[in-house]
Design an enzyme around this catalytic site. Structure first.
Site, PDB file in Angstrom:
ATOM      1  N   TYR A   1      21.576  19.210  75.744  1.00  0.00           N
ATOM      2  CA  TYR A   1      23.032  18.988  75.666  1.00  0.00           C
ATOM      3  C   TYR A   1      23.543  18.031  76.756  1.00  0.00           C
ATOM      4  CZ  TYR A   1      28.004  20.446  76.106  1.00  0.00           C
ATOM      5  OH  TYR A   1      29.364  20.480  76.225  1.00  0.00           O
TER       6      TYR A   1
ATOM      7  N   SER B   1      11.445  22.043  73.878  1.00  0.00           N
ATOM      8  CA  SER B   1      11.433  23.504  73.781  1.00  0.00           C
ATOM      9  C   SER B   1      12.823  24.022  73.439  1.00  0.00           C
ATOM     10  CB  SER B   1      10.923  24.134  75.089  1.00  0.00           C
ATOM     11  OG  SER B   1      11.732  23.738  76.177  1.00  0.00           O
TER      12      SER B   1
ATOM     13  N   PHE C   1      17.430  16.961  84.377  1.00  0.00           N
ATOM     14  CA  PHE C   1      18.170  17.983  83.625  1.00  0.00           C
ATOM     15  C   PHE C   1      17.250  19.058  83.063  1.00  0.00           C
ATOM     16  CE2 PHE C   1      20.473  13.983  83.171  1.00  0.00           C
ATOM     17  CZ  PHE C   1      21.770  14.354  83.502  1.00  0.00           C
TER      18      PHE C   1
ATOM     19  N   SER D   1      17.694  27.666  81.065  1.00  0.00           N
ATOM     20  CA  SER D   1      19.048  27.901  81.586  1.00  0.00           C
ATOM     21  C   SER D   1      19.777  29.106  80.983  1.00  0.00           C
ATOM     22  CB  SER D   1      19.896  26.642  81.397  1.00  0.00           C
ATOM     23  OG  SER D   1      20.055  26.391  80.025  1.00  0.00           O
TER      24      SER D   1
ATOM     25  N   THR E   1      23.772  24.429  89.736  1.00  0.00           N
ATOM     26  CA  THR E   1      24.683  25.281  88.969  1.00  0.00           C
ATOM     27  C   THR E   1      25.563  26.148  89.859  1.00  0.00           C
ATOM     28  OG1 THR E   1      24.736  27.199  87.464  1.00  0.00           O
ATOM     29  CG2 THR E   1      22.776  26.944  88.785  1.00  0.00           C
TER      30      THR E   1
ATOM     31  N   TYR F   1      17.922  32.914  87.126  1.00  0.00           N
ATOM     32  CA  TYR F   1      18.246  31.516  86.818  1.00  0.00           C
ATOM     33  C   TYR F   1      18.860  30.831  88.044  1.00  0.00           C
ATOM     34  CZ  TYR F   1      21.107  27.641  85.151  1.00  0.00           C
ATOM     35  OH  TYR F   1      21.718  26.431  85.013  1.00  0.00           O
TER      36      TYR F   1
ATOM     37  N   GLY G   1      25.614  40.826  84.888  1.00  0.00           N
ATOM     38  CA  GLY G   1      25.465  39.611  85.698  1.00  0.00           C
ATOM     39  C   GLY G   1      26.677  38.703  85.708  1.00  0.00           C
ATOM     40  N   ASP G   2      27.712  39.008  84.904  1.00  0.00           N
ATOM     41  CA  ASP G   2      28.908  38.156  84.874  1.00  0.00           C
ATOM     42  C   ASP G   2      29.778  38.381  86.104  1.00  0.00           C
ATOM     43  OD1 ASP G   2      28.602  36.721  82.547  1.00  0.00           O
ATOM     44  OD2 ASP G   2      29.840  38.049  81.314  1.00  0.00           O
TER      45      ASP G   2
HETATM   46  N1  UFG Z   1      31.863  35.569  76.855  1.00  0.00           N
HETATM   47  C1  UFG Z   1      32.421  36.479  75.977  1.00  0.00           C
HETATM   48  N2  UFG Z   1      31.898  36.560  74.720  1.00  0.00           N
HETATM   49  C2  UFG Z   1      30.849  35.795  74.306  1.00  0.00           C
HETATM   50  C3  UFG Z   1      30.288  34.861  75.211  1.00  0.00           C
HETATM   51  C4  UFG Z   1      30.820  34.781  76.487  1.00  0.00           C
HETATM   52  O1  UFG Z   1      33.353  37.197  76.311  1.00  0.00           O
HETATM   53  O2  UFG Z   1      30.434  35.942  73.153  1.00  0.00           O
HETATM   54  C5  UFG Z   1      32.440  35.449  78.199  1.00  0.00           C
HETATM   55  C6  UFG Z   1      31.439  35.697  79.302  1.00  0.00           C
HETATM   56  O3  UFG Z   1      31.371  37.058  79.610  1.00  0.00           O
HETATM   57  C7  UFG Z   1      32.019  34.858  80.433  1.00  0.00           C
HETATM   58  C8  UFG Z   1      32.699  33.705  79.704  1.00  0.00           C
HETATM   59  O4  UFG Z   1      32.885  34.139  78.363  1.00  0.00           O
HETATM   60  O5  UFG Z   1      32.968  35.590  81.105  1.00  0.00           O
HETATM   61  C9  UFG Z   1      31.902  32.436  79.707  1.00  0.00           C
HETATM   62  O6  UFG Z   1      30.569  32.755  79.294  1.00  0.00           O
HETATM   63  P1  UFG Z   1      29.467  31.651  78.987  1.00  0.00           P
HETATM   64  O7  UFG Z   1      28.251  32.363  78.525  1.00  0.00           O
HETATM   65  O8  UFG Z   1      30.060  30.602  78.102  1.00  0.00           O
HETATM   66  O9  UFG Z   1      29.218  30.958  80.391  1.00  0.00           O
HETATM   67  P2  UFG Z   1      28.829  31.624  81.798  1.00  0.00           P
HETATM   68  O10 UFG Z   1      30.055  31.581  82.639  1.00  0.00           O
HETATM   69  O11 UFG Z   1      28.147  32.915  81.667  1.00  0.00           O
HETATM   70  O12 UFG Z   1      27.675  30.659  82.281  1.00  0.00           O
HETATM   71  C10 UFG Z   1      27.826  29.314  82.623  1.00  0.00           C
HETATM   72  C11 UFG Z   1      26.560  28.562  82.312  1.00  0.00           C
HETATM   73  C12 UFG Z   1      25.402  29.108  83.081  1.00  0.00           C
HETATM   74  C13 UFG Z   1      25.721  29.098  84.535  1.00  0.00           C
HETATM   75  C14 UFG Z   1      27.037  29.771  84.801  1.00  0.00           C
HETATM   76  C15 UFG Z   1      27.422  29.561  86.208  1.00  0.00           C
HETATM   77  O13 UFG Z   1      26.294  28.634  80.953  1.00  0.00           O
HETATM   78  O14 UFG Z   1      24.262  28.317  82.860  1.00  0.00           O
HETATM   79  O15 UFG Z   1      28.075  29.233  83.984  1.00  0.00           O
HETATM   80  O16 UFG Z   1      28.165  30.610  86.621  1.00  0.00           O
HETATM   81  F1  UFG Z   1      24.771  29.766  85.228  1.00  0.00           F
END
Ligand code: UFG
Length: 322
Positions: free
Chosen positions: A13, A36, A72, A76, A116, A140, A280-281
């Site tokens: 991407y 991959s 890149f 991830s 990141t 990660y 982990g969020d």
């Molecule tokens: N979320 C939902 N429902 C979903 C998917 C996500 O509520 O179906 C929420 C997640 O809990 C989070 C937010 O939407 O609060 C964003 O989630 P993403 O998965 O889109 O992105 P992330 O913040 O988890 O992760 C991104 C990158 C990672 C990186 C991270 C850095 O994708 O690679 O930011 O904090 F590590």
């Protein structure tokens, strides 16, 4: 002036968008990708494409002589990194050290690395500056931080000119280049799948977070603005230095605000259901990109969430229509 650049992960991407921008800027671009998670047809026209494992081919490729590497290629997925850490320590750390060794051996002068926000973990300051503590909460993030440390020491000892860019939440699309993961975990593409009729509803991972509406807050950055930062980073890399910059818009949007924006952009009701928190969020991740603005002269031009979602939606529909 045109230079010859190696783009690792250029079938993915962010890598494909950046490779496209580099070709647009007149540079000679070689993409290496093991496919991959990337797609051969995502490699931009005008790039030479080498399919292979970076750890194996870096040495012979760099022997050709390159002015720089944009790295890149990586695993991830946060969840997967907890289930299968070896895949991340090998795929990210070992492979990157091999790349650094090959660059050193062949005298490749410059590196721009995809780091990141996950290197910071649960932030103690918001917006997050580059000086914030790095305490990753997942494998990660730990592997990306380990690579950052390796780059710092190679730069100091061997004169490499390096820049790490710490991405916050990348979204949007650039022309025919956009997000198309076999396993989609990211919020905006998942919400747009609902608007497209490919998914019944979107799940909101928790509404009991310490935020205004109880859902997690993130800083969304347009992939084209992100790619532009890489071109600036290449220009500003200095021998013997490892610079690190956060890239985000400095504005947070909650999960509910993102879904509302997707409803407004698509005109689809997009049903949403509250689900348990995802492990982990962190509650809130917002970047301070002051340093990138001041030192690189970076000016995001597609900062509004409407623009980001509208571009992702255009890309999603065009791909769906074939
Ligand atoms: N979320 C939902 N429902 C979903 C998917 C996500 O509520 O179906 C929420 C997640 O809990 C989070 C937010 O939407 O609060 C964003 O989630 P993403 O998965 O889109 O992105 P992330 O913040 O988890 O992760 C991104 C990158 C990672 C990186 C991270 C850095 O994708 O690679 O930011 O904090 F590590």
């Amino acid at each position: 002036y045109a230079v010859k650049l190696l783009v690792t992960g250029g079938a993915g991407y962010v890598g494909s968008v950046c490779a496209a921008r580099l070709v647009e800027a007149g540079h000679e671009v070689v993409v290496v990708d093991d496919l991959s998670t990337g797609h051969a047809d995502a490699v931009p026209d005008g790039c030479r494409f080498v399919e292979g494992d970076l750890a194996d081919v870096a040495g012979s490729l760099l022997g050709e002589g390159f002015d720089g590497v944009l790295h890149f290629a990586a695993k991830s997925l946060v969840g997967e990194s907890m289930q299968d850490p070896a895949k991340y320590w090998h795929g990210n750390v070992i492979t990157s050290v091999r790349l650094l060794d090959a660059m050193r051996e062949h005298g490749t002068p410059r590196l721009v690395f995809s780091s990141t926000a996950a290197t910071y973990g649960e932030p103690d300051v918001v917006p997050i500056p580059e000086t914030a503590a790095t305490q990753p909460t997942n494998t990660y993030g730990a592997t990306k931080l380990a690579i950052d440390y390796a780059i710092t020491s190679y730069a100091a000892a061997h004169g490499l000119a390096a820049v790490s860019l710490r991405y916050f939440n990348v979204a949007g699309a650039h022309g025919r280049f956009g997000e198309r993961h076999a396993t989609e975990t990211h919020l905006i593409p998942l919400v747009l799948q609902v608007a497209l009729g490919q998914r019944e509803q979107v799940q909101i991972y928790g509404e009991d977070w310490p935020t205004e509406d109880g859902t997690c807050v993130r800083d969304y950055i347009h992939v084209t603005d992100l790619a532009d930062a890489h071109l600036l980073a290449l220009d500003h890399a200095k021998p013997g230095e490892h610079q690190i910059y956060n890239l985000g818009n400095g504005t947070g949007f909650s999960v509910r605000q993102v879904i509302d924006t997707c409803r407004a952009v698509t005109g689809h009701p997009i049903p949403a259901a509250v689900a348990p928190r995802r492990a982990g969020d962190p509650a809130v991740l917002i970047a301070s990109s002051e340093q990138a603005r001041v030192q690189l002269g970076w000016k995001p031009e597609r900062a509004s969430l409407e623009t980001i979602v509208a571009d992702a939606w255009r890309f999603t529909r065009e791909r769906h229509q074939g």
